[in-house]
Design a protein around this motif. Structure first.
Motif, mmCIF file in Angstrom:
data_model
loop_
_atom_site.group_PDB
_atom_site.id
_atom_site.type_symbol
_atom_site.label_atom_id
_atom_site.label_comp_id
_atom_site.label_asym_id
_atom_site.label_seq_id
_atom_site.Cartn_x
_atom_site.Cartn_y
_atom_site.Cartn_z
ATOM 1 N N PRO A 4 15.149 11.497 -6.444
ATOM 2 C CA PRO A 4 16.298 12.061 -6.142
ATOM 3 C C PRO A 4 16.420 13.283 -6.623
ATOM 4 N N THR A 5 15.531 13.884 -7.433
ATOM 5 C CA THR A 5 15.813 15.021 -8.198
ATOM 6 C C THR A 5 15.001 16.213 -7.393
ATOM 7 N N SER A 6 14.341 15.841 -6.388
ATOM 8 C CA SER A 6 13.481 16.887 -5.669
ATOM 9 C C SER A 6 14.194 18.094 -5.345
ATOM 10 N N PRO A 7 13.762 19.219 -5.365
ATOM 11 C CA PRO A 7 14.411 20.587 -4.897
ATOM 12 C C PRO A 7 14.554 20.483 -3.293
ATOM 13 N N THR A 8 13.974 19.838 -2.941
ATOM 14 C CA THR A 8 13.891 19.961 -1.249
ATOM 15 C C THR A 8 15.479 19.226 -0.932
ATOM 16 N N GLY A 9 15.731 18.003 -1.763
ATOM 17 C CA GLY A 9 17.017 17.522 -1.262
ATOM 18 C C GLY A 9 16.778 16.147 -0.475
ATOM 19 N N THR A 10 15.736 15.909 0.038
ATOM 20 C CA THR A 10 15.314 14.916 0.561
ATOM 21 C C THR A 10 14.752 13.775 -0.192
ATOM 22 N N GLY A 11 14.134 14.412 -1.097
ATOM 23 C CA GLY A 11 13.262 13.521 -2.372
ATOM 24 C C GLY A 11 11.899 13.690 -1.911
ATOM 25 N N ALA A 12 11.221 13.723 -2.940
ATOM 26 C CA ALA A 12 9.510 13.599 -2.699
ATOM 27 C C ALA A 12 9.079 12.336 -3.008
ATOM 28 N N ASP A 13 7.803 11.740 -2.630
ATOM 29 C CA ASP A 13 7.281 10.678 -2.824
ATOM 30 C C ASP A 13 7.021 10.616 -4.314
ATOM 31 N N ILE A 14 7.168 9.565 -4.945
ATOM 32 C CA ILE A 14 6.709 9.438 -6.336
ATOM 33 C C ILE A 14 5.571 8.330 -6.574
ATOM 34 N N SER A 15 5.655 7.513 -5.436
ATOM 35 C CA SER A 15 4.675 6.477 -5.376
ATOM 36 C C SER A 15 3.896 6.481 -4.220
ATOM 37 N N ARG A 16 2.726 5.690 -4.419
ATOM 38 C CA ARG A 16 1.901 5.874 -2.914
ATOM 39 C C ARG A 16 0.561 4.528 -3.143
ATOM 40 N N VAL A 17 0.192 4.372 -2.007
ATOM 41 C CA VAL A 17 -0.902 3.437 -2.192
ATOM 42 C C VAL A 17 -2.260 3.777 -1.501
ATOM 43 N N THR A 18 -3.215 3.978 -2.545
ATOM 44 C CA THR A 18 -4.533 4.620 -1.873
ATOM 45 C C THR A 18 -5.798 3.765 -2.043
ATOM 46 N N GLY A 19 -6.727 4.207 -1.662
ATOM 47 C CA GLY A 19 -8.007 3.351 -1.841
ATOM 48 C C GLY A 19 -7.919 1.940 -1.014
ATOM 49 N N ILE A 20 -7.252 2.038 0.181
ATOM 50 C CA ILE A 20 -7.242 0.866 0.589
ATOM 51 C C ILE A 20 -8.454 0.640 1.388
ATOM 52 N N SER A 21 -8.768 -1.006 1.125
ATOM 53 C CA SER A 21 -10.184 -1.413 1.685
ATOM 54 C C SER A 21 -9.944 -1.193 3.100
ATOM 55 N N ASP A 22 -11.300 -1.629 3.770
ATOM 56 C CA ASP A 22 -11.587 -1.715 5.036
ATOM 57 C C ASP A 22 -10.722 -3.086 5.729
ATOM 58 N N ASP A 23 -10.846 -3.858 5.030
ATOM 59 C CA ASP A 23 -9.893 -5.036 5.598
ATOM 60 C C ASP A 23 -8.415 -5.124 5.443
ATOM 61 N N ARG A 24 -7.904 -4.073 4.798
ATOM 62 C CA ARG A 24 -6.482 -3.723 4.612
ATOM 63 C C ARG A 24 -6.027 -4.588 3.463
ATOM 64 N N THR A 25 -6.641 -5.339 2.715
ATOM 65 C CA THR A 25 -6.095 -6.560 1.828
ATOM 66 C C THR A 25 -6.008 -6.060 0.425
ATOM 67 N N HIS A 26 -6.713 -5.025 0.021
ATOM 68 C CA HIS A 26 -6.723 -4.536 -1.420
ATOM 69 C C HIS A 26 -6.404 -2.774 -1.128
ATOM 70 N N GLY A 27 -5.877 -2.530 -2.135
ATOM 71 C CA GLY A 27 -5.357 -1.048 -2.354
ATOM 72 C C GLY A 27 -5.043 -0.659 -3.814
ATOM 73 N N THR A 28 -4.755 0.623 -4.178
ATOM 74 C CA THR A 28 -4.503 0.957 -5.480
ATOM 75 C C THR A 28 -3.145 1.611 -5.361
ATOM 76 N N PHE A 29 -2.135 1.228 -6.314
ATOM 77 C CA PHE A 29 -0.711 1.704 -6.207
ATOM 78 C C PHE A 29 -0.683 2.567 -7.286
ATOM 79 N N GLU A 30 -0.127 3.748 -6.921
ATOM 80 C CA GLU A 30 0.040 4.873 -8.066
ATOM 81 C C GLU A 30 1.603 5.151 -8.042
ATOM 82 N N LEU A 31 2.102 5.417 -9.187
ATOM 83 C CA LEU A 31 3.404 5.668 -9.581
ATOM 84 C C LEU A 31 3.612 6.947 -10.334
ATOM 85 N N ASP A 32 4.077 7.817 -9.904
ATOM 86 C CA ASP A 32 4.090 9.319 -10.708
ATOM 87 C C ASP A 32 5.399 9.241 -11.665
ATOM 88 N N LEU A 33 5.004 8.995 -12.842
ATOM 89 C CA LEU A 33 5.930 8.570 -13.836
ATOM 90 C C LEU A 33 6.731 9.921 -14.709
#
Length: 95
Positions: A4-33
């Protein structure tokens, strides 16, 4: 999650899921602390308000420490000195 402190006013993503497996059952959750910490600090300062005086707070804390360890009898003073020497308590004026 958005920041909510993002200068754009809309908020920037601070979390995301990356490295999703081919079968989409596993991934890596990242949180920008860093983004979360900036938001948390902003909320703390907003809650403290404009009248918060950190210098006065520290002076009051030092006075409270002085009063806490004043008027000790000989046994209490010896125990206090032992705890200061062991590094358990700060020396007078250093807390």
């Amino acid at each position: 999650m958005t920041d909510p402190t993002s200068p754009t006013g809309t908020g920037a993503d601070i979390s995301r899921v990356t490295g999703i497996s081919d079968d989409r059952t596993h991934g890596t959750f990242e949180l920008d602390l860093a983004g979360h910490e900036a938001w948390r600090r902003a909320e703390v300062f907003a809650a403290l308000g404009d009248s918060w005086d950190p210098v006065a707070v520290m002076q009051d804390e030092a006075e409270a420490q002085r009063l806490l360890y004043s008027g000790l009898d000989a046994d209490q003073q010896a125990t206090y000195a032992m705890l200061v020497a062991a590094g358990v308590l700060p020396a007078a004026g250093q807390g």
